[in-house]
Design an enzyme around this catalytic site. Structure first.
Site, PDB file in Angstrom:
ATOM      1  N   ARG A 162       0.867  -1.428  -0.065  1.00  0.00           N
ATOM      2  CA  ARG A 162       0.098  -0.052   0.033  1.00  0.00           C
ATOM      3  C   ARG A 162       0.840   1.363   0.051  1.00  0.00           C
ATOM      4  NH1 ARG A 162      -2.875  -3.778  -1.044  1.00  0.00           N
ATOM      5  NH2 ARG A 162      -4.813  -4.061  -0.409  1.00  0.00           N
ATOM      6  N   SER A 232     -11.069  -1.544   2.411  1.00  0.00           N
ATOM      7  CA  SER A 232     -10.589  -1.773   3.775  1.00  0.00           C
ATOM      8  C   SER A 232     -10.115  -0.485   4.213  1.00  0.00           C
ATOM      9  CB  SER A 232      -9.053  -2.460   3.481  1.00  0.00           C
ATOM     10  OG  SER A 232      -9.241  -3.792   3.106  1.00  0.00           O
ATOM     11  N   GLU A 328      -5.904   3.194   5.663  1.00  0.00           N
ATOM     12  CA  GLU A 328      -5.599   2.975   4.277  1.00  0.00           C
ATOM     13  C   GLU A 328      -6.244   3.997   3.465  1.00  0.00           C
ATOM     14  OE1 GLU A 328      -5.756  -0.798   1.823  1.00  0.00           O
ATOM     15  OE2 GLU A 328      -7.087   0.414   0.488  1.00  0.00           O
TER      16      GLU A 328
HETATM   17  P1  FAD Z   1      -9.353   7.914  -5.621  1.00  0.00           P
HETATM   18  O1  FAD Z   1     -10.073   7.576  -4.477  1.00  0.00           O
HETATM   19  O2  FAD Z   1     -10.085   8.927  -6.571  1.00  0.00           O
HETATM   20  O3  FAD Z   1      -8.158   8.744  -5.151  1.00  0.00           O
HETATM   21  C1  FAD Z   1      -7.255   8.198  -4.415  1.00  0.00           C
HETATM   22  C2  FAD Z   1      -5.878   9.212  -3.906  1.00  0.00           C
HETATM   23  O4  FAD Z   1      -5.333   9.366  -5.191  1.00  0.00           O
HETATM   24  C3  FAD Z   1      -6.315  10.640  -3.769  1.00  0.00           C
HETATM   25  O5  FAD Z   1      -5.597  11.351  -2.607  1.00  0.00           O
HETATM   26  C4  FAD Z   1      -6.206  11.483  -5.009  1.00  0.00           C
HETATM   27  O6  FAD Z   1      -5.937  12.726  -4.982  1.00  0.00           O
HETATM   28  C5  FAD Z   1      -5.056  10.515  -5.556  1.00  0.00           C
HETATM   29  N1  FAD Z   1      -5.124  10.390  -6.946  1.00  0.00           N
HETATM   30  C6  FAD Z   1      -6.114   9.907  -7.762  1.00  0.00           C
HETATM   31  N2  FAD Z   1      -5.920   9.890  -9.099  1.00  0.00           N
HETATM   32  C7  FAD Z   1      -4.601  10.488  -9.296  1.00  0.00           C
HETATM   33  C8  FAD Z   1      -3.723  10.605 -10.326  1.00  0.00           C
HETATM   34  N3  FAD Z   1      -4.072  10.178 -11.564  1.00  0.00           N
HETATM   35  N4  FAD Z   1      -2.272  11.289  -9.980  1.00  0.00           N
HETATM   36  C9  FAD Z   1      -2.006  11.415  -8.630  1.00  0.00           C
HETATM   37  N5  FAD Z   1      -2.910  11.082  -7.776  1.00  0.00           N
HETATM   38  C10 FAD Z   1      -4.118  10.795  -7.846  1.00  0.00           C
HETATM   39  N6  FAD Z   1      -7.473  -1.693  -2.856  1.00  0.00           N
HETATM   40  C11 FAD Z   1      -6.582  -2.483  -3.043  1.00  0.00           C
HETATM   41  O7  FAD Z   1      -5.298  -2.170  -3.235  1.00  0.00           O
HETATM   42  N7  FAD Z   1      -7.174  -3.772  -3.213  1.00  0.00           N
HETATM   43  C12 FAD Z   1      -8.476  -4.027  -3.094  1.00  0.00           C
HETATM   44  O8  FAD Z   1      -8.787  -5.048  -3.030  1.00  0.00           O
HETATM   45  C13 FAD Z   1      -9.403  -2.942  -2.977  1.00  0.00           C
HETATM   46  N8  FAD Z   1     -10.581  -3.475  -3.020  1.00  0.00           N
HETATM   47  C14 FAD Z   1     -11.724  -2.409  -2.510  1.00  0.00           C
HETATM   48  C15 FAD Z   1     -12.980  -2.813  -2.750  1.00  0.00           C
HETATM   49  C16 FAD Z   1     -14.111  -1.626  -2.662  1.00  0.00           C
HETATM   50  C17 FAD Z   1     -15.312  -2.060  -2.535  1.00  0.00           C
HETATM   51  C18 FAD Z   1     -13.565  -0.144  -2.444  1.00  0.00           C
HETATM   52  C19 FAD Z   1     -14.496   0.672  -2.549  1.00  0.00           C
HETATM   53  C20 FAD Z   1     -12.148   0.096  -2.557  1.00  0.00           C
HETATM   54  C21 FAD Z   1     -11.144  -0.940  -2.685  1.00  0.00           C
HETATM   55  N9  FAD Z   1      -9.837  -0.639  -2.661  1.00  0.00           N
HETATM   56  C22 FAD Z   1      -8.887  -1.731  -2.880  1.00  0.00           C
HETATM   57  C23 FAD Z   1      -9.518   0.861  -2.696  1.00  0.00           C
HETATM   58  C24 FAD Z   1      -9.389   1.560  -3.928  1.00  0.00           C
HETATM   59  O9  FAD Z   1     -10.262   0.727  -4.910  1.00  0.00           O
HETATM   60  C25 FAD Z   1      -8.050   1.880  -4.594  1.00  0.00           C
HETATM   61  O10 FAD Z   1      -7.402   2.634  -3.909  1.00  0.00           O
HETATM   62  C26 FAD Z   1      -8.049   2.480  -5.899  1.00  0.00           C
HETATM   63  O11 FAD Z   1      -6.892   2.572  -6.581  1.00  0.00           O
HETATM   64  C27 FAD Z   1      -8.742   3.938  -5.716  1.00  0.00           C
HETATM   65  O12 FAD Z   1      -8.790   4.452  -7.038  1.00  0.00           O
HETATM   66  P2  FAD Z   1      -9.677   5.710  -7.426  1.00  0.00           P
HETATM   67  O13 FAD Z   1      -9.281   6.221  -8.846  1.00  0.00           O
HETATM   68  O14 FAD Z   1     -11.068   5.649  -6.746  1.00  0.00           O
HETATM   69  O15 FAD Z   1      -8.941   6.827  -6.472  1.00  0.00           O
HETATM   70  N1  EPU Z   2     -10.803 -11.743   8.970  1.00  0.00           N
HETATM   71  C1  EPU Z   2     -11.655 -12.014  10.098  1.00  0.00           C
HETATM   72  N2  EPU Z   2     -12.517 -11.235  10.519  1.00  0.00           N
HETATM   73  C2  EPU Z   2     -13.011 -10.484   9.627  1.00  0.00           C
HETATM   74  C3  EPU Z   2     -12.304  -9.998   8.370  1.00  0.00           C
HETATM   75  C4  EPU Z   2     -11.344 -10.838   8.181  1.00  0.00           C
HETATM   76  O1  EPU Z   2     -11.353 -13.001  10.970  1.00  0.00           O
HETATM   77  O2  EPU Z   2     -14.008  -9.539   9.780  1.00  0.00           O
HETATM   78  C5  EPU Z   2      -9.816 -12.639   9.000  1.00  0.00           C
HETATM   79  C6  EPU Z   2     -10.087 -13.602   7.465  1.00  0.00           C
HETATM   80  O3  EPU Z   2     -10.899 -14.808   7.898  1.00  0.00           O
HETATM   81  C7  EPU Z   2      -8.615 -14.037   7.057  1.00  0.00           C
HETATM   82  C8  EPU Z   2      -7.891 -12.703   7.419  1.00  0.00           C
HETATM   83  O4  EPU Z   2      -8.621 -11.917   8.254  1.00  0.00           O
HETATM   84  O5  EPU Z   2      -8.103 -14.989   7.709  1.00  0.00           O
HETATM   85  C9  EPU Z   2      -7.671 -11.708   6.018  1.00  0.00           C
HETATM   86  O6  EPU Z   2      -8.984 -11.315   5.657  1.00  0.00           O
HETATM   87  P1  EPU Z   2      -9.201 -11.269   3.895  1.00  0.00           P
HETATM   88  O7  EPU Z   2      -8.653 -12.377   3.355  1.00  0.00           O
HETATM   89  O8  EPU Z   2     -10.694 -10.982   3.772  1.00  0.00           O
HETATM   90  O9  EPU Z   2      -8.441 -10.025   3.428  1.00  0.00           O
HETATM   91  P2  EPU Z   2      -7.979  -8.689   4.458  1.00  0.00           P
HETATM   92  O10 EPU Z   2      -6.524  -8.758   4.815  1.00  0.00           O
HETATM   93  O11 EPU Z   2      -9.100  -8.238   5.452  1.00  0.00           O
HETATM   94  C10 EPU Z   2      -6.689  -7.568   2.302  1.00  0.00           C
HETATM   95  C11 EPU Z   2      -6.657  -6.356   1.600  1.00  0.00           C
HETATM   96  C12 EPU Z   2      -7.940  -6.311   0.437  1.00  0.00           C
HETATM   97  C13 EPU Z   2      -7.908  -7.268  -0.575  1.00  0.00           C
HETATM   98  C14 EPU Z   2      -8.065  -8.827   0.178  1.00  0.00           C
HETATM   99  C15 EPU Z   2      -7.645  -9.952  -0.647  1.00  0.00           C
HETATM  100  C16 EPU Z   2      -5.586  -4.647   2.989  1.00  0.00           C
HETATM  101  C17 EPU Z   2      -5.695  -3.719   3.963  1.00  0.00           C
HETATM  102  N3  EPU Z   2      -6.716  -5.082   2.561  1.00  0.00           N
HETATM  103  O12 EPU Z   2      -7.838  -7.818   3.056  1.00  0.00           O
HETATM  104  O13 EPU Z   2      -7.765  -5.027  -0.155  1.00  0.00           O
HETATM  105  O14 EPU Z   2      -8.886  -7.287  -1.342  1.00  0.00           O
HETATM  106  O15 EPU Z   2      -6.822  -8.722   1.155  1.00  0.00           O
HETATM  107  O16 EPU Z   2      -6.471  -9.848  -0.936  1.00  0.00           O
HETATM  108  O17 EPU Z   2      -4.623  -5.085   2.672  1.00  0.00           O
HETATM  109  C18 EPU Z   2      -8.564  -2.810   0.117  1.00  0.00           C
HETATM  110  O18 EPU Z   2      -7.185  -2.476   0.238  1.00  0.00           O
HETATM  111  O19 EPU Z   2      -9.365  -1.615   0.238  1.00  0.00           O
HETATM  112  C19 EPU Z   2      -8.913  -4.209   0.253  1.00  0.00           C
HETATM  113  C20 EPU Z   2     -10.183  -4.439   0.081  1.00  0.00           C
END
Ligand code: FAD
Ligand code: EPU
Length: 345
Positions: A162, A232, A328
């Protein structure tokens, strides 16, 4: 939901009802430079947003919001790999689907992550065993003051969990305008995480991985189109192995992930669940029932509700385990981003 020209409510996935002084859709780097310069001339704060899926607006934004919609996907190939040059305003999941449809594997583990392609390098998005850094070749970054574009090789981007240089040296005054991907023709499935471990590495297809990732994500994570959230809310903390072992003595089933440097990564969602906070609400904000690491806008939450809940969760986990979670999600105040840890202290 408010729909006037300066409402940010439909432009952030938390669906927080904040406003900006001005909102501009950006289709080219020239337009981005012009919008940035205009804001600077007026002494206005400036915020570049992709799809608002990783931000929490703490209040109205007093300046100009630019929405990145710089498009374009160019594909070239050689005998070893496909090379994709992608405009930063393309939607991430649509890029994953495009690659799959064109028989270019390698992005399928990162399916369904919301947001723009250009936001992906900023926190080095990751899921299901893959991070952006595994597929990124370069990032094109625009200096909005000079109009100059510099290409940073992936090795120069300081990618970490991250983390990247775009949260530090290339933050203020810079914008990511394109991302280059290198996807090998010697594809190997990555099946180390969750339900993916049940798939057969000899016969599995990229499409099956894509389907499995989508199914896992949909079973745990709330759909922002229905329930506001930013994924997250906190990062998974990395702690000294002594700290992890101490907690593990009381909770032998605690998930933990040893790191190369001898430290141990813990699951923040597990810590929040053990603090008995699943479903806990403050005002309209709640801890998600299926994934305690996700805070949701359950019922017209204000940013104050989400902030109070985020503080309560952080304080409760610290009281129980002595571990301070770091958000995050990026916190945006009236003049721009503020330090999220300080905002919760
Ligand atoms: P924004 O929220 O619009 O911007 C984020 C930041 O970046 C802000 O500070 C903004 O000013 C800056 N920024 C945006 N665009 C630019 C640019 N072109 N140049 C410079 N700065 C910029 N993240 C994960 O890593 N793994 C996951 O599995 C994951 N799952 C998610 C699930 C859900 C349901 C949601 C809602 C979010 C999840 N995220 C996850 C977080 C999110 O999807 C990522 O951080 C994504 O990259 C954000 O993209 P955005 O375009 O919406 O950024
Ligand atoms: N867990 C619990 N309780 C909960 C949630 C999770 O016990 O309520 C336990 C799960 O059972 C598992 C462990 O925690 O053993 C990890 O959970 P999970 O696999 O759901 O992943 P996470 O660590 O919670 C991370 C990323 C996600 C990404 C998933 C899958 C971060 C902060 N989050 O979540 O990214 O999608 O792994 O790779 O690293 C995001 O960044 O926004 C995001 C959704």
């Amino acid at each position: 939901m408010s729909n006037d020209g300066t409402s940010l409510q439909s432009l952030n996935t938390f669906s927080i009802a904040a406003h900006a002084a001005a909102i501009t859709y950006i289709n080219s780097t020239a337009q981005l430079v012009e919008t940035w310069k205009k804001a600077k001339e007026k002494n206005q704060p400036f915020l570049l947003l992709g799809e608002g899926s990783n931000v929490l607006f703490l209040e109205d934004f007093s300046g100009s919001v630019a929405l990145n919609r710089i498009k374009g996907i160019e594909v070239t190939e050689n005998s070893e790999e496909w090379l994709l040059h992608v405009g930063s305003g393309e939607n991430w999941h649509e890029l994953v689907c495009y690659a799959l449809e064109h028989n270019i594997p390698g992005l399928e583990n990162l399916a369904l992550i919301p947001g723009c392609v250009g936001s992906a390098p900023i926190q080095n998005i990751g899921a299901y065993g893959i991070e952006l850094q595994n597929v990124c070749q370069y990032v094109d970054v625009l200096n909005m003051n000079s109009g100059e574009i510099k290409q940073l090789k992936a090795e120069e981007c300081q990618f970490g969990y991250r983390e990247s240089i775009f949260k530090h040296a290339y933050k203020d005054g810079y914008a990511i305008v394109a991302v280059g991907f290198r996807l090998t023709k010697h594809w190997q499935p990555k099946l180390t995480y969750g339900d993916l471990t049940r798939l057969d590495p000899h016969s599995v297809t990229p499409r099956e991985i894509f389907d499995s990732v989508c199914a896992m994500r949909m079973s745990k994570l709330p759909d922002p189109a229905i329930t506001g959230n930013a994924g997250s809310f906190y990062k998974n903390p990395t702690v000294d192995s002594v700290v992890a072992e101490k907690i593990q003595r009381d909770y032998p089933s605690m998930p933990s992930y040893p790191q190369a440097n001898g430290q141990v990564k813990l699951a923040a969602g597990w810590l929040v669940e053990q603090a008995n906070l699943k479903g806990f609400c403050i005002g309209g904000a709640a801890v998600h029932q299926n994934q305690a690491l996700v805070l949701i806008n359950k019922d017209h939450a204000s940013s104050a509700d989400v902030r109070a809940l985020a503080k309560h969760v952080r304080d409760s986990v610290a009281a129980k385990f002595g571990i301070w979670l770091e958000p995050e999600v990026r916190f945006i105040a009236a003049s721009g981003e503020v330090n999220a840890v300080e905002a919760l202290s």
